[in-house]
Design a protein around this motif. Structure first.
Motif, PDB file in Angstrom:
ATOM      1  N   ALA A  69     -10.365 -14.053  32.011  1.00 45.97           N
ATOM      2  CA  ALA A  69     -10.709 -13.604  30.660  1.00 45.97           C
ATOM      3  C   ALA A  69      -9.677 -14.070  29.646  1.00 45.97           C
ATOM      4  N   LYS A  90     -11.369  -9.815  22.692  1.00 48.11           N
ATOM      5  CA  LYS A  90     -10.883  -8.758  23.575  1.00 48.11           C
ATOM      6  C   LYS A  90     -11.984  -8.359  24.538  1.00 48.11           C
ATOM      7  N   VAL A  91     -11.584  -7.951  25.741  1.00 46.44           N
ATOM      8  CA  VAL A  91     -12.517  -7.343  26.687  1.00 46.44           C
ATOM      9  C   VAL A  91     -11.766  -6.264  27.467  1.00 46.44           C
ATOM     10  N   CYS A 122     -14.945  -1.543  25.446  1.00 40.97           N
ATOM     11  CA  CYS A 122     -15.820  -2.684  25.710  1.00 40.97           C
ATOM     12  C   CYS A 122     -15.114  -3.991  25.369  1.00 40.97           C
ATOM     13  N   GLY A 123     -14.899  -4.249  24.094  1.00 39.45           N
ATOM     14  CA  GLY A 123     -14.254  -5.476  23.663  1.00 39.45           C
ATOM     15  C   GLY A 123     -14.837  -5.947  22.359  1.00 39.45           C
ATOM     16  N   THR A 169     -18.847  -7.358  20.651  1.00 39.26           N
ATOM     17  CA  THR A 169     -19.390  -6.431  21.639  1.00 39.26           C
ATOM     18  C   THR A 169     -20.324  -7.097  22.643  1.00 39.26           C
ATOM     19  N   ALA A 209     -18.487  -9.326  25.030  1.00 39.12           N
ATOM     20  CA  ALA A 209     -17.633  -8.521  25.909  1.00 39.12           C
ATOM     21  C   ALA A 209     -18.465  -7.846  26.988  1.00 39.12           C
ATOM     22  N   ARG A 210     -19.640  -7.331  26.634  1.00 40.79           N
ATOM     23  CA  ARG A 210     -20.524  -6.733  27.633  1.00 40.79           C
ATOM     24  C   ARG A 210     -20.885  -7.749  28.727  1.00 40.79           C
ATOM     25  N   VAL A 228     -19.131 -10.365  29.667  1.00 40.59           N
ATOM     26  CA  VAL A 228     -17.947 -10.621  30.494  1.00 40.59           C
ATOM     27  C   VAL A 228     -17.731  -9.463  31.474  1.00 40.59           C
ATOM     28  N   ILE A 229     -17.927  -8.240  31.009  1.00 36.30           N
ATOM     29  CA  ILE A 229     -17.800  -7.071  31.883  1.00 36.30           C
ATOM     30  C   ILE A 229     -18.799  -7.158  33.039  1.00 36.30           C
TER      31      ILE A 229
END
Length: 399
Positions: free
Chosen positions: A141, A152-153, A312-313, A316, A319-320, A322-323
């Motif tokens: 990441a 950000k994540v 989350c990051g 958004t 980031a979702r 990547v999660i």
């Protein structure tokens, strides 16, 4: 250095034991418990569950509570948990009855000791993912952020704890509450046969009439048992460029989400510190006045905020993604929200962190860390380990 410290209070005799009585009366499965810095609630039984269907979550909650009010139950509240994924089923319900008490921190009996937790040797602990795999996900990441893909994540990992018998949830709840009585302690059903239990330091948003309060936390450092080192870590956190940047991203998102609802929004220029038994956190308390308190509920505000970059990051949607690609488990209620709301629209919604989900003999713990371009895999892995400490202490396990 500024810290959030609660002043000593003079406790009226009639307050003694009222909040801890609710804590002691909690029973898993049928009850919903929530303690905040302002009140303690214990909901017994279930009158109606919030259906999972069409229409916005806030509209469905409003319709449910309006129906209870028309049936003569003006004091009805909805309590429970909402998952990280807004498309997943909520776990909200109107209890048959709710008992209210002052905050746990104002009850002198909260200082009484509780029986020790289960011996650490009784627990089997499995890391999902393993620490080295989590570190690799953080490194991947960071590489993408340094390439300019996103800002950000928040990446999480879990510990799966199994023992010779089902966990004693009431005892865990009492230990969590006594460890941080000024925080947000909760235990609510999160699905069939599942209980969400934890002690979060972070208020997502509260509404009291026309006034709103939000308290985003982002940027953390583990506490130390050595006083001098503990103070040094707190001071370093207040000056950390990495953590200040991470915090600023979250505060900016909170400001942008809440501003459309407000005639006034006060956002301090610099964060302060809040402490739990295990962690220091950068904190900003945001307050505001609602433009339409007659139509804007606490859940409207919470839905506009969730998920903040703190869980989350940013941005958004990416980031979702990547999660989903990085975490080998379903977050469920973790990093969702837990709280209550009444028919007038007042309520409190808390970010569901420092928590675990119990199902049968399995206890699944969650912890995450905010990853930015300046992050290191070693530091973020260590941060999740420190955050696990809140719950590991309550169950008597070690990592």
């Amino acid at each position: 250095m500024t810290t959030s410290v609660h002043e000593p209070v003079t406790t009226p005799p009639e307050v003694t034991g009222t909040a801890t009585a609710l804590l002691d009366d909690y029973r898993p499965g049928s009850d919903r418990f929530l303690a905040t810095p302002h009140r303690t609630l214990l909901g017994h039984g279930t009158t109606a569950e919030l259906p999972h269907g069409d229409g916005s979550l806030s509209e469905r909650v409003r319709a449910l509570l309006d129906g209870r009010r028309r049936a003569g139950h003006a004091d009805a509240v909805v309590m429970g948990a909402l998952p990280f994924d807004p498309a997943a089923a909520p776990a909200l319900a109107v209890p048959e009855g709710v008992r209210w008490a002052p905050p746990l921190r104002e009850d002198p009996l909260i200082a009484l000791p509780v029986p020790p937790a289960r011996d650490a040797a009784d627990w089997q602990v499995r890391e999902v993912p393993a620490a080295e795999e989590y570190g690799a996900a953080v490194a991947a990441a960071v590489a993408r952020m340094r390439a300019g893909e996103f800002d950000k994540v928040v990446l999480a990992r879990t510990l799966e704890l199994t023992g010779p018998s089902a966990p004693d949830l009431p005892a865990m709840l009492r230990r969590l509450a006594r460890r941080d009585p000024a925080g947000y302690t909760f235990a609510v059903p999160s699905g069939p046969g599942r209980t969400l239990i934890g002690a979060s330091p972070e208020l997502l948003v509260a509404r009291d009439g026309s006034r709103l309060t939000a308290n985003p936390l982002a940027g953390s450092a583990p506490r130390s048992a050595d006083l001098a080192e503990d103070v040094r870590r707190a001071a370093a956190l207040l000056e950390s460029p990495k953590d200040l940047h991470e915090h600023a991203v979250v505060v900016a998102a909170v400001r942008a989400a809440l501003a459309p609802f407000c005639t006034r929004l006060d956002v301090p220029e610099r964060p302060t510190l809040v402490r739990t038994a295990a962690m220091w956190h950068l904190s900003t308390t945001v307050t505001g006045e609602l433009a339409r308190p007659d139509t804007t509920t606490a859940l409207d505000l919470a839905s506009a905020l969730h998920p903040t970059p703190a869980v989350c990051g940013s941005p958004t949607d990416l980031a979702r993604q990547v999660i989903a690609e990085s975490e080998p488990f379903d977050r469920g209620a973790y990093t969702g929200m837990v709280g209550w709301q009444n028919a007038d629209g007042d309520g409190e919604w808390v970010v569901t962190i420092r928590c675990a989900e119990a199902e049968g003999g399995l206890l699944r713990l969650f912890a995450g860390a905010g990853v930015v371009a300046a992050s290191s895999p070693e530091a973020e892995t260590a941060e999740t380990g420190a955050k696990f400490a809140t719950f590991l202490n309550a169950v008597g396990a070690t990592l």
